[in-house]
Every structure is written in C-alpha cells, then in structure tokens.
Design an enzyme around this catalytic site. Structure first.
Site, PDB file in Angstrom:
ATOM      1  N   ASP A   1      71.804  82.150  29.067  1.00 16.47           N
ATOM      2  CA  ASP A   1      70.773  81.927  30.082  1.00 16.47           C
ATOM      3  C   ASP A   1      69.415  81.696  29.396  1.00 16.47           C
ATOM      4  O   ASP A   1      68.422  81.389  30.047  1.00 16.47           O
ATOM      5  CB  ASP A   1      70.723  83.056  31.117  1.00 16.47           C
ATOM      6  CG  ASP A   1      70.314  84.387  30.520  1.00 16.47           C
ATOM      7  OD1 ASP A   1      70.235  84.503  29.281  1.00 16.47           O
ATOM      8  OD2 ASP A   1      70.076  85.334  31.308  1.00 16.47           O
ATOM      9  N   SER A   2      69.399  81.768  28.061  1.00 14.41           N
ATOM     10  CA  SER A   2      68.222  81.336  27.307  1.00 14.41           C
ATOM     11  C   SER A   2      67.910  79.872  27.597  1.00 14.41           C
ATOM     12  O   SER A   2      66.822  79.389  27.288  1.00 14.41           O
ATOM     13  CB  SER A   2      68.423  81.547  25.799  1.00 14.41           C
ATOM     14  OG  SER A   2      69.650  80.987  25.365  1.00 14.41           O
TER      15      SER A   2
ATOM     16  N   ASP B   1      77.211  82.839  30.130  1.00 12.44           N
ATOM     17  CA  ASP B   1      76.311  83.999  30.181  1.00 12.44           C
ATOM     18  C   ASP B   1      75.928  84.250  31.636  1.00 12.44           C
ATOM     19  O   ASP B   1      75.382  83.357  32.302  1.00 12.44           O
ATOM     20  CB  ASP B   1      75.057  83.636  29.358  1.00 12.44           C
ATOM     21  CG  ASP B   1      74.287  84.844  28.917  1.00 12.44           C
ATOM     22  OD1 ASP B   1      74.811  85.965  29.012  1.00 12.44           O
ATOM     23  OD2 ASP B   1      73.143  84.656  28.459  1.00 12.44           O
TER      24      ASP B   1
ATOM     25  N   LYS C   1      79.725  86.754  29.453  1.00  9.36           N
ATOM     26  CA  LYS C   1      78.943  87.810  28.793  1.00  9.36           C
ATOM     27  C   LYS C   1      77.938  88.367  29.791  1.00  9.36           C
ATOM     28  O   LYS C   1      77.364  87.594  30.582  1.00  9.36           O
ATOM     29  CB  LYS C   1      78.202  87.243  27.572  1.00  9.36           C
ATOM     30  CG  LYS C   1      77.236  88.256  26.942  1.00  9.36           C
ATOM     31  CD  LYS C   1      76.576  87.731  25.690  1.00  9.36           C
ATOM     32  CE  LYS C   1      75.333  86.918  25.917  1.00  9.36           C
ATOM     33  NZ  LYS C   1      74.231  87.609  26.627  1.00  9.36           N
TER      34      LYS C   1
ATOM     35  N   GLU D   1      74.709  91.551  30.134  1.00 10.18           N
ATOM     36  CA  GLU D   1      73.834  92.460  29.383  1.00 10.18           C
ATOM     37  C   GLU D   1      73.910  93.878  29.954  1.00 10.18           C
ATOM     38  O   GLU D   1      74.038  94.051  31.161  1.00 10.18           O
ATOM     39  CB  GLU D   1      72.379  91.965  29.467  1.00 10.18           C
ATOM     40  CG  GLU D   1      72.172  90.597  28.866  1.00 10.18           C
ATOM     41  CD  GLU D   1      70.714  90.135  28.916  1.00 10.18           C
ATOM     42  OE1 GLU D   1      69.824  90.934  29.273  1.00 10.18           O
ATOM     43  OE2 GLU D   1      70.475  88.956  28.582  1.00 10.18           O
TER      44      GLU D   1
ATOM     45  N   GLU E   1      72.137  92.600  19.613  1.00  6.37           N
ATOM     46  CA  GLU E   1      70.966  91.764  19.344  1.00  6.37           C
ATOM     47  C   GLU E   1      69.817  92.635  18.857  1.00  6.37           C
ATOM     48  O   GLU E   1      69.421  93.587  19.548  1.00  6.37           O
ATOM     49  CB  GLU E   1      70.545  91.002  20.620  1.00  6.37           C
ATOM     50  CG  GLU E   1      69.297  90.147  20.398  1.00  6.37           C
ATOM     51  CD  GLU E   1      68.964  89.214  21.556  1.00  6.37           C
ATOM     52  OE1 GLU E   1      69.755  89.116  22.517  1.00  6.37           O
ATOM     53  OE2 GLU E   1      67.883  88.594  21.484  1.00  6.37           O
TER      54      GLU E   1
HETATM   55  O1  KIV Z   1      70.928  83.725  26.637  1.00  6.63           O
HETATM   56  C1  KIV Z   1      71.200  83.813  25.437  1.00  6.63           C
HETATM   57  O2  KIV Z   1      71.159  82.846  24.660  1.00  6.63           O
HETATM   58  C2  KIV Z   1      71.561  85.107  24.949  1.00  6.63           C
HETATM   59  C3  KIV Z   1      71.283  85.328  23.497  1.00  6.63           C
HETATM   60  C4  KIV Z   1      69.875  85.732  23.340  1.00  6.63           C
HETATM   61  C5  KIV Z   1      72.201  86.291  22.953  1.00  6.63           C
HETATM   62  O3  KIV Z   1      71.969  85.956  25.680  1.00  6.63           O
END
Ligand code: KIV
Length: 285
Positions: free
Chosen positions: A48-49, A87, A117, A119, A186
């Site tokens: 989600d970056s 993500d 994934k 968090e 991270e």
């Molecule tokens: O969104 C993303 O790219 C991530 C990384 C910072 C691990 O979650």
C-alpha cells in the site's frame, strides 16, 4: 520470457531450509513486474506504499481496496511466476475479522495473489487466524508498521530498548501460532531480527532494514532506483538513479521539440508521391 516454474510456499520453505536467502521487492505496475520476473525475484509485494510512490499521497492511509486490486492485477500480468503478496490497505481488516477475510479473499480471487500481508502484532492474531482458516496464506508485519505511523511517533527504528524488543519477539511468536506463513520485520535492530529468525519454527522471517539474519530481504523498488522524489530512507540501498536518467531524457525531449530537432526522419513515416498527389487532388474537388 523466463522459464521459471511458479514460486510457491513450498519453494520458499525449501529455500529457507537450505539457507538460500529469498529476494523480495515491492512493485505496482506491469512493466516493472515484467522486469522483476525476468530478474528472478522470488516474491513481489504490491504494497500500500503505492499510495506514496505511485499516487503521490503523504501516507499510505488513503489507499483503497480498489486501488490495490487494480495495481495487483497489473503486477500479476507482468510476473506470472513470482510469489505475489497483496498488502491489505488501511481499514480493510482493522474493523472486523469479517472484513479481513472478505478483503483477503478479493486479493486471491480478483488479483490471483498467492498470499496477503497485514500489519500488527497480537491484536491482529485473530485476523490472521481467520484468514488462514479460510485457506489464504497470510504474512504478518511487525516493527515499523506504516499504517500506525502516527501512533509509533514517525518512521523510526522500533524495538531499540529491551522492553519494546520483547514485545516484538512475543508478537512474532503469537502471529506464528496464529498461522502466519511469514512475518516481515521492518526497521528493528539486527539482533532482534536474528533472535526472531532463530526462534521461528513455521514462519519465514523477512527483513526490511532489519539486518542480514533473516530468511530473506525486502526493498522498496522506488528507493532502489531514486524514483521517489520526497526522500530515500537511510536503510535503502540505491542500485542506480533511474530518476536522474529519466529526468535528463525528459529535459532533452523538451529542448528538442522546442528547437525542432525532434522528430528526425527516422521518427515518422512518409507517403508515396502519387498517393499524396491523388489525396491533394481529391481535396481540390
Ligand atoms: O506497503 C509497503 O510497501 C509495505 C512495506 C513498507 C513493507 O508494507
């Protein structure tokens, strides 16, 4: 095209068992996914970056499931054999386990992901458990978790002191017991990462800025190539400055259009004299 067989969880566990480090990168679009596939990258994270790197937001929080699915589909088209992780964006899993399972399912059904994934530590164990119970491989993410950056006090090292580090070690164990097939650490100290890797029995431990002693490494693609204009984190390694190359190309193009050296003869197509004369004649009538 690459001849590689599909990378599966079995492939990844077998690499870990043999002590072969796993390579992992973020990716958000088809042409980059194509290159990462050609390079033999084992795993791809559509993070989600992308809210920051591709959409220009100041944080990852405005990213929606619709954004994520669209980008993940493009990445899958470019990288058919890489192990692809979607993500879970902000508020796609925090409010309830039902949301978590439904949105994880969308990544699998609509974007052909291999895993998702999310968090968070112990507070997210029930989400991991429910997703895994639905037959979906789930990655945890501990340490610096960008969706909680306000609560963490900024983008900084996590687990510097013994008490905070202990919580991260315990969280890793709780996520593993909940069924996480992998856990990303991270920005935690290298020795904490090493300790968690040594204690892990069933989860792959992946490092982003957390040192070499993990089952593999993750980098943010835009940081590797100078493609994010606002900053490059200290932990990133820059492998080349594509941003600079692209900028100088853009400046040259701008100049060449203005001084009329572009287009040159090889950049366009002519027409036979008789065809052109016939065209002009037809317009005269
Ligand atoms: O969104 C993303 O790219 C991530 C990384 C910072 C691990 O979650």
């Amino acid at each position: 095209m690459t001849e590689r067989k599909k990378v599966t969880l079995t492939t990844l566990y077998s690499k870990a068992e043999k002590g072969e480090p796993i390579s992992w990168l973020t990716c958000y679009d088809y042409p980059t996914a194509y290159l990462q596939e050609q390079a033999g990258i084992d795993m791809i994270l559509v993070g989600d970056s992308l809210g920051m790197t591709m959409l220009g937001y100041d944080s990852t929080l405005p990213v929606t499931m619709t954004d994520m699915i669209r980008h993940t589909q493009a990445v899958r088209r470019g990288a058919p054999t890489a192990f692809l992780i979607g993500d879970m964006p902000y508020m796609s899993y925090q409010a309830s386990t039902e949301d978590a399972v439904r949105n994880a399912g969308r990544f699998m059904a609509e974007a052909s992901c291999d895993a998702i994934k999310l968090e968070g530590g112990r507070e997210m164990a029930d989400r991991i458990r429910a997703i895994v119970a639905a037959g979906i491989p789930a990655f945890g993410h501990l340490g610096l978790t960008p969706q909680s950056v306000a609560a963490l006090g900024g983008f900084r090292l996590q687990g510097k002191g013994a008490a905070q580090a202990k919580r991260i070690v315990e969280d890793a164990q709780i996520l593993e017991e909940a069924g996480a097939c992998a856990i990303l650490l991270e920005l935690v100290p290298d020795r904490v990462c090493e300790l968690i890797t040594k204690r892990a029995k069933n989860s792959l431990i992946m490092s982003l800025g957390s040192g070499p002693n993990a089952h593999g490494q993750l980098l943010i693609y835009h940081d590797m190539f100078g493609l994010y204009p606002k900053f490059t984190p200290k932990m990133a390694k820059v492998y080349g400055n594509a941003g600079e190359v692209i900028l100088s190309g853009l400046q040259a193009y701008n100049q060449e259009v203005k001084d009329q050296t572009f287009p040159a003869a090889e950049n366009y197509f002519g027409m036979k004299d008789d065809e052109f004369e016939a065209l002009v004649k037809s317009l005269d009538n």
